[in-house]
Design an enzyme around this catalytic site. Sequence first.
Site, PDB file in Angstrom:
ATOM      1  N   ASP A  70      65.401  78.943   7.283  1.00  0.00           N
ATOM      2  CA  ASP A  70      66.699  79.261   7.305  1.00  0.00           C
ATOM      3  C   ASP A  70      67.614  79.390   6.229  1.00  0.00           C
ATOM      4  OD1 ASP A  70      66.404  76.552   6.806  1.00  0.00           O
ATOM      5  OD2 ASP A  70      67.114  75.624   8.753  1.00  0.00           O
ATOM      6  N   ASN A 139      69.975  65.260  15.327  1.00  0.00           N
ATOM      7  CA  ASN A 139      70.190  65.543  16.759  1.00  0.00           C
ATOM      8  C   ASN A 139      68.829  66.524  17.120  1.00  0.00           C
ATOM      9  OD1 ASN A 139      70.135  68.191  15.439  1.00  0.00           O
ATOM     10  ND2 ASN A 139      72.192  68.690  16.039  1.00  0.00           N
ATOM     11  N   HIS A 141      67.354  68.714  16.118  1.00  0.00           N
ATOM     12  CA  HIS A 141      67.068  70.219  15.559  1.00  0.00           C
ATOM     13  C   HIS A 141      65.853  70.689  14.577  1.00  0.00           C
ATOM     14  CE1 HIS A 141      70.014  70.392  11.642  1.00  0.00           C
ATOM     15  NE2 HIS A 141      68.582  70.035  11.150  1.00  0.00           N
ATOM     16  N   GLU A 146      70.179  74.422  16.886  1.00  0.00           N
ATOM     17  CA  GLU A 146      70.717  73.030  17.382  1.00  0.00           C
ATOM     18  C   GLU A 146      70.463  72.779  18.922  1.00  0.00           C
ATOM     19  OE1 GLU A 146      71.683  71.495  15.113  1.00  0.00           O
ATOM     20  OE2 GLU A 146      73.391  72.308  13.979  1.00  0.00           O
TER      21      GLU A 146
HETATM   22  P1  PGA Z   1      66.758  66.148   5.871  1.00  0.00           P
HETATM   23  O1  PGA Z   1      67.068  67.356   6.978  1.00  0.00           O
HETATM   24  O2  PGA Z   1      65.162  66.303   5.719  1.00  0.00           O
HETATM   25  O3  PGA Z   1      67.415  66.323   4.740  1.00  0.00           O
HETATM   26  O4  PGA Z   1      66.830  64.935   6.754  1.00  0.00           O
HETATM   27  C1  PGA Z   1      66.087  67.488   7.904  1.00  0.00           C
HETATM   28  C2  PGA Z   1      66.596  68.799   8.753  1.00  0.00           C
HETATM   29  O5  PGA Z   1      68.016  68.922   9.137  1.00  0.00           O
HETATM   30  O6  PGA Z   1      65.946  69.502   9.607  1.00  0.00           O
END
Ligand code: PGA
Length: 240
Positions: A70, A139, A141, A146
Site C-alpha cells: 500500500d 482493528n 486491517h 479496513e
Molecule cells: P505496525 O502496523 O507494524 O506499525 O503495527 C501494522 C499495520 O498497521 O498493518
Amino acid sequence: MSSLKWIETKNYDELSEIASDLFEQQIKQKPTSVIGLATGSTPIGLYNRLVERNKAGILTFKDVTTFNLDEYVGIDPNNKASYHYFMNEHLIDHIDIKKENTYIPEGHINDLEKACHVYEEQIQKSGGIDLQVLGIGVNGHIGFNEPGTSFDSLTHIVELTQSTIEANQKYFDKPEDMPKSAITMGIKTILQARKIILLISGESKQDAFSRLRTGEITEDFPASSLHLHPDVTVIYSGVK
Ligand code: PGA
C-alpha cells in the site's frame, strides 16, 4: 477450515529471525521469487536481517521482484512518511535488488483508478506473488483494507479509519499532514499470494490476535480472510 500455522516466539528478535529464515528459504528455492512487502514497525527487524544477510553474501535479491501492499494517496514519494521512502530506507537501497523490479502503488499520480488497475496487471505479469509478508492493524486491517472491505477486493482506494489515522499519524511532522486515504492491494489480491507470513508483535495487537485465534471469518475483521488461505504462517510475540 482454517489451516493457519502458529509460531510463538520469545521476543521480537526471534520473530524477526524466523521470518527472515522463511524469506531466505523462499528466495534460495526460487531466486526469481516475487515477494510482497509490508511497511509499519513490525517488519523492520526482518528487513534489517535481510540487509545483513545480503551484505554477508548469504542471500541475493538480484532476480527478486517486490510489490508493496500500500501507499498513501497524495503523498510525494520523497516525503519521509511515504511508504516509498520507508522501503528505500529500510530495505531497497541496501540490497542488490534491481530498483526497476520494486513496485509500490503510485498514490501520488492523478489517475488513481488507473494506478490500481496497472498495479494488478503488474502483479499478474510478474507471475503472481510467491510470498507475502503482512502486519496487522489494531482493528484487524491487512494492508490498508479496513473493517468492512469485501474479501473480493482487488487493488483499490480506501478511506482510512480513525483508528488507523491515530496509529500512524506519529510518522508525520504534523499529525494533520497524514493523508486520509490510501491505495492498497485488495484482500483478494493478498489471498492470491502462494504463501503468506503474518507478523504480530506487541500488546497493542492483543485484541486483534485473540480475534484471529477464534477462527471466525467476517468482513468486519479483514485479517480473518486469512483463514480462507491454505498456506499462512502467523509468527507472534508479546501476545498470548
Ligand atoms: P505496525 O502496523 O507494524 O506499525 O503495527 C501494522 C499495520 O498497521 O498493518
